[in-house]
Design a protein around this motif. Structure first.
Motif, PDB file in Angstrom:
ATOM      1  N   GLU A   1       0.836  -1.205   0.000  1.00  0.00           N
ATOM      2  CA  GLU A   1       0.000   0.000   0.000  1.00  0.00           C
ATOM      3  C   GLU A   1       0.868   1.251   0.000  1.00  0.00           C
ATOM      4  OE1 GLU A   1      -4.120   1.494   0.271  1.00  0.00           O
ATOM      5  OE2 GLU A   1      -3.116  -0.321  -0.399  1.00  0.00           O
ATOM      6  N   ASP A   2       1.924   1.248   0.792  1.00  0.00           N
ATOM      7  CA  ASP A   2       2.819   2.406   0.845  1.00  0.00           C
ATOM      8  C   ASP A   2       3.478   2.666  -0.502  1.00  0.00           C
ATOM      9  OD1 ASP A   2       2.207   2.760   3.480  1.00  0.00           O
ATOM     10  OD2 ASP A   2       4.078   1.945   4.277  1.00  0.00           O
ATOM     11  N   VAL A   3       3.974   1.612  -1.140  1.00  0.00           N
ATOM     12  CA  VAL A   3       4.637   1.763  -2.439  1.00  0.00           C
ATOM     13  C   VAL A   3       3.640   2.247  -3.489  1.00  0.00           C
ATOM     14  CG1 VAL A   3       5.828   0.546  -4.301  1.00  0.00           C
ATOM     15  CG2 VAL A   3       6.398   0.038  -1.916  1.00  0.00           C
ATOM     16  N   LYS A   4       2.453   1.700  -3.458  1.00  0.00           N
ATOM     17  CA  LYS A   4       1.417   2.077  -4.433  1.00  0.00           C
ATOM     18  C   LYS A   4       1.107   3.574  -4.357  1.00  0.00           C
ATOM     19  CE  LYS A   4      -2.918   0.965  -3.650  1.00  0.00           C
ATOM     20  NZ  LYS A   4      -4.153   0.154  -3.541  1.00  0.00           N
ATOM     21  N   TRP A   5       0.907   4.076  -3.155  1.00  0.00           N
ATOM     22  CA  TRP A   5       0.548   5.487  -2.999  1.00  0.00           C
ATOM     23  C   TRP A   5       1.739   6.401  -3.221  1.00  0.00           C
ATOM     24  CZ3 TRP A   5      -4.110   7.938  -2.464  1.00  0.00           C
ATOM     25  CH2 TRP A   5      -5.221   7.095  -2.346  1.00  0.00           C
ATOM     26  N   ALA A   6       2.936   5.932  -2.869  1.00  0.00           N
ATOM     27  CA  ALA A   6       4.131   6.734  -3.136  1.00  0.00           C
ATOM     28  C   ALA A   6       4.308   6.926  -4.636  1.00  0.00           C
ATOM     29  CB  ALA A   6       5.360   6.063  -2.540  1.00  0.00           C
ATOM     30  N   ALA A   7       4.115   5.850  -5.396  1.00  0.00           N
ATOM     31  CA  ALA A   7       4.238   5.933  -6.856  1.00  0.00           C
ATOM     32  C   ALA A   7       3.144   6.810  -7.445  1.00  0.00           C
ATOM     33  CB  ALA A   7       4.176   4.530  -7.455  1.00  0.00           C
ATOM     34  N   GLY A   8       1.918   6.648  -6.951  1.00  0.00           N
ATOM     35  CA  GLY A   8       0.809   7.442  -7.470  1.00  0.00           C
ATOM     36  C   GLY A   8       1.016   8.927  -7.285  1.00  0.00           C
ATOM     37  N   GLY A   9       1.655   9.290  -6.177  1.00  0.00           N
ATOM     38  CA  GLY A   9       1.895  10.704  -5.913  1.00  0.00           C
ATOM     39  C   GLY A   9       2.959  11.315  -6.806  1.00  0.00           C
ATOM     40  N   MET A  10       3.803  10.475  -7.403  1.00  0.00           N
ATOM     41  CA  MET A  10       4.873  10.982  -8.254  1.00  0.00           C
ATOM     42  C   MET A  10       4.310  11.763  -9.449  1.00  0.00           C
ATOM     43  SD  MET A  10       7.767  10.006  -6.952  1.00  0.00           S
ATOM     44  CE  MET A  10       8.356   8.785  -5.770  1.00  0.00           C
ATOM     45  N   PHE A  11       3.214  11.264 -10.009  1.00  0.00           N
ATOM     46  CA  PHE A  11       2.673  11.895 -11.211  1.00  0.00           C
ATOM     47  C   PHE A  11       2.166  13.302 -10.893  1.00  0.00           C
ATOM     48  CE2 PHE A  11      -0.267  12.981 -14.506  1.00  0.00           C
ATOM     49  CZ  PHE A  11       0.277  12.432 -15.653  1.00  0.00           C
ATOM     50  N   SER A  12       1.281  13.408  -9.900  1.00  0.00           N
ATOM     51  CA  SER A  12       0.707  14.710  -9.581  1.00  0.00           C
ATOM     52  C   SER A  12       1.776  15.701  -9.157  1.00  0.00           C
ATOM     53  CB  SER A  12      -0.332  14.555  -8.460  1.00  0.00           C
ATOM     54  OG  SER A  12      -1.393  13.729  -8.878  1.00  0.00           O
ATOM     55  N   ALA A  13       2.760  15.225  -8.403  1.00  0.00           N
ATOM     56  CA  ALA A  13       3.803  16.118  -7.910  1.00  0.00           C
ATOM     57  C   ALA A  13       4.745  16.561  -9.019  1.00  0.00           C
ATOM     58  CB  ALA A  13       4.597  15.422  -6.806  1.00  0.00           C
ATOM     59  N   GLY A  14       5.015  15.663  -9.987  1.00  0.00           N
ATOM     60  CA  GLY A  14       6.031  15.950 -10.979  1.00  0.00           C
ATOM     61  C   GLY A  14       5.541  16.593 -12.257  1.00  0.00           C
ATOM     62  N   VAL A  15       4.364  16.209 -12.727  1.00  0.00           N
ATOM     63  CA  VAL A  15       3.909  16.697 -14.027  1.00  0.00           C
ATOM     64  C   VAL A  15       3.625  18.189 -13.989  1.00  0.00           C
ATOM     65  CG1 VAL A  15       2.059  16.588 -15.731  1.00  0.00           C
ATOM     66  CG2 VAL A  15       3.024  14.489 -14.820  1.00  0.00           C
ATOM     67  N   ASP A  16       2.843  18.635 -13.029  1.00  0.00           N
ATOM     68  CA  ASP A  16       2.440  20.037 -12.994  1.00  0.00           C
ATOM     69  C   ASP A  16       3.641  20.977 -12.948  1.00  0.00           C
ATOM     70  OD1 ASP A  16      -0.163  19.358 -13.112  1.00  0.00           O
ATOM     71  OD2 ASP A  16      -0.738  20.127 -11.152  1.00  0.00           O
ATOM     72  N   THR A  17       4.577  20.685 -12.056  1.00  0.00           N
ATOM     73  CA  THR A  17       5.706  21.593 -11.870  1.00  0.00           C
ATOM     74  C   THR A  17       6.642  21.592 -13.080  1.00  0.00           C
ATOM     75  OG1 THR A  17       6.809  19.815 -10.629  1.00  0.00           O
ATOM     76  CG2 THR A  17       5.643  21.482  -9.361  1.00  0.00           C
ATOM     77  N   SER A  18       6.933  20.417 -13.628  1.00  0.00           N
ATOM     78  CA  SER A  18       7.821  20.350 -14.792  1.00  0.00           C
ATOM     79  C   SER A  18       7.170  20.998 -16.013  1.00  0.00           C
ATOM     80  CB  SER A  18       8.178  18.895 -15.094  1.00  0.00           C
ATOM     81  OG  SER A  18       8.886  18.313 -14.026  1.00  0.00           O
ATOM     82  N   TYR A  19       5.900  20.742 -16.194  1.00  0.00           N
ATOM     83  CA  TYR A  19       5.156  21.332 -17.316  1.00  0.00           C
ATOM     84  C   TYR A  19       5.176  22.858 -17.234  1.00  0.00           C
ATOM     85  CZ  TYR A  19       0.896  22.771 -19.842  1.00  0.00           C
ATOM     86  OH  TYR A  19      -0.013  23.396 -20.655  1.00  0.00           O
ATOM     87  N   ALA A  20       4.867  23.396 -16.064  1.00  0.00           N
ATOM     88  CA  ALA A  20       4.843  24.847 -15.893  1.00  0.00           C
ATOM     89  C   ALA A  20       6.221  25.447 -16.133  1.00  0.00           C
ATOM     90  CB  ALA A  20       4.344  25.197 -14.499  1.00  0.00           C
ATOM     91  N   THR A  21       7.267  24.774 -15.661  1.00  0.00           N
ATOM     92  CA  THR A  21       8.632  25.285 -15.842  1.00  0.00           C
ATOM     93  C   THR A  21       9.009  25.356 -17.314  1.00  0.00           C
ATOM     94  OG1 THR A  21       9.326  24.389 -13.691  1.00  0.00           O
ATOM     95  CG2 THR A  21      11.059  24.876 -15.285  1.00  0.00           C
ATOM     96  N   ILE A  22       8.663  24.337 -18.084  1.00  0.00           N
ATOM     97  CA  ILE A  22       9.009  24.337 -19.512  1.00  0.00           C
ATOM     98  C   ILE A  22       8.231  25.426 -20.257  1.00  0.00           C
ATOM     99  CG2 ILE A  22       8.970  22.968 -21.636  1.00  0.00           C
ATOM    100  CD1 ILE A  22       9.355  20.478 -19.787  1.00  0.00           C
TER     101      ILE A  22
END
Length: 506
Positions: A288-309
């Motif tokens: 469960e911990d690994v599943k939610w840790a991985a799931g959070g990677m998308f929301s945390a990473g996409v928005d910020t990287s997209y906005a920066t580019i």
């Protein structure tokens, strides 16, 4: 006449109480409080960096606000951030306890909002190992392949650059997190993740829902007037659960078939030494911990990287001289005919300085992710109560340079006193973003290759509804994006267009 012992005793009590009150630490300064509502109307309802900077000028490094028994502390300087979030990390590594995002949406299970405890520290340690510079080397080829697809999409339809930028970032994170091939990632997985991100964006901003200020409201039945947030919570939880479960199950199914694509999830699940630490009951908790840790990677990473580019596109269009200088440096290393690779990065100091200045010029997460103090602390003679929401104002940190509104990459080449934005835009201390090296590397790879093969300029005319890069505005949200804008994006020459087409044909 008897000596007035009662009077003497009363005077002694007054003196002692006065001394105690005099020596007791005071709260940090802040806006004047209403006698009943405190600073309720001072707390911004959106990310207002102008107000935050005005507070810094008026009150200094610390700004303190209260409302309904809740306290908020804004940190405005590198010194204050380092002293509290780094040096006193044990007490200031907690997250605000939000009802809507943390409980009803279930995001308290994700690493971003996970309670700071031994479980968090163990999972974070393994996550940092997986996303270390050495651990990320095995993903360099797939990242470059995704960059090539992005460059080719601009050749075919340059006006679609915003959608293609987001798609490239999404593909990268799904590939690294789940080992998902590009075509499979496009088949619904990205759409699921995008919808989830939009749903939770507002919920993760403390105070966005009244139930976060008045937690007892969560006990109201769903039919009660004003309790519509409970239905939103049920919908959000189902949506997020689907988002984190579906790609996680994809990895588990592949591992069961004996197929192991390199990824964050497969590394954690196939590493038997990690799982051996847990007994049978705890294995389910670990999954469960690994599943939610991985799931959070998308929301945390996409928005910020997209906005920066997107900010990069704006600044290159505004500053053709910077674009030309960076391109000349790249051409001297690559000949201008091949893609920039990870091995080239150390040879491109000016291009690296451009990206540092892009991230400083407009910080895409102006207030960072909020913290919470576990216990009361005294800092520089000022009291910070327990359970205070702590706001690291990254926007203020980015302004601690000469002429902060000027876009000037050279400040990172000749001035060693200029703070490196990579040391504050990804967070601090024990809550620093574990995916920072992935984001930093991919953004550099994509932008350097953009400059290699394309010219970016301000269009002569913008389609209706799209702003020009010269006067674009930014959203004042937790992640700050440019409002929709247009860019003129063209291959540098016919030869460069042919080179891009040949990349994806190989």
């Amino acid at each position: 006449m008897a000596f007035p012992w009662t009077l003497l005793f009363a005077l002694a009590i007054i003196v002692i109480a006065g001394n105690f009150a005099f020596k007791r630490p005071k709260y940090p300064p802040g806006p004047r409080k209403h006698w009943l509502l405190g600073n309720l109307y001072d707390i911004p309802r959106h990310v207002d960096w102008d107000k935050l900077l005005a507070w810094k000028r008026e009150f200094g490094d610390l700004v303190y606000l209260t409302a309904f028994g809740k306290s908020v502390l804004v940190l405005n300087s590198h010194t204050a951030v380092k002293d509290l979030l780094d040096k006193r990390a044990k007490n200031f590594s907690h997250r605000p306890q939000t009802v809507m995002a943390g409980e009803l949406f279930g995001l308290g299970k994700s690493m971003a909002l996970f309670e700071y405890n031994e479980r968090y520290r163990e999972l974070r340690k393994l996550t940092q190992q997986a996303f270390s510079p050495d651990g990320l080397r095995k993903y360099q080829d797939v990242q470059l392949d995704i960059v090539k697809l992005f460059l080719d999409s601009l050749r075919k339809d340059p006006n679609d650059f915003r959608i293609q930028t987001r798609l490239a970032v999404s593909r990268t994170i799904l590939a690294v997190t789940y080992g998902m091939p590009v075509k499979l990632a496009d088949e619904g997985y990205i759409a699921d993740a995008e919808l989830t991100t939009k749903t939770v964006t507002m919920a993760t901003f403390p105070g966005a829902y009244l139930v976060d200020l008045l937690p007892f409201l969560k006990y109201l039945p769903s039919w009660f007037p004003g309790a519509g947030f409970k239905k939103e919570g049920e919908y959000g939880y189902k949506l997020i659960s689907k988002h984190v479960t579906r790609p996680f199950n994809y990895v588990r199914e592949k591992l069961a078939e004996g197929i192991e694509h390199p990824s964050f999830v497969s590394d954690l699940l196939s590493g038997s030494e990690n799982v051996r630490r847990h007994n049978i009951i705890e294995d389910e908790r670990w999954l469960e911990d690994v599943k939610w840790a991985a799931g959070g990677m998308f929301s945390a990473g996409v928005d910020t990287s997209y906005a920066t580019i997107l900010v990069f596109f704006i600044l290159m269009a505004r500053h053709p001289d910077v674009q030309e200088r960076a391109r000349a440096e790249i051409d001297a290393v690559t000949g201008g005919r091949r893609p920039v690779t990870s091995e080239d990065r150390s040879k491109l100091p000016y291009s690296a300085a451009v990206m540092k200045e892009v991230t400083r010029w407009h910080v895409v997460v102006p207030t960072g992710l909020f913290r919470r103090s576990g216990d009361s602390e005294v800092y520089n003679g000022q009291l910070i109560p327990a359970n205070t929401i702590v706001v690291p104002c990254i926007w203020s940190l980015s302004q601690e340079v000469e002429d902060p509104e000027r876009f000037d990459p050279e400040r990172f080449l000749h001035d060693n006193k200029t703070p490196n934005p990579y040391e504050y835009i990804f967070g601090f201390g024990r809550r620093i973003c574990p995916g920072r090296y992935l984001a930093e590397h991919f953004i550099f790879l994509l932008t350097a290759n953009l400059l290699t093969f394309y010219n970016i300029s301000i269009p002569k005319a913008c389609p209706e509804g799209l702003a020009s890069p010269s006067d674009v505005t930014f959203t004042r949200t937790l992640t700050s994006y440019p409002e929709p804008f247009a860019c003129d994006i063209r291959p540098r020459s016919e030869r460069h267009a042919e080179d891009v087409a040949a990349m994806v044909a190989d």
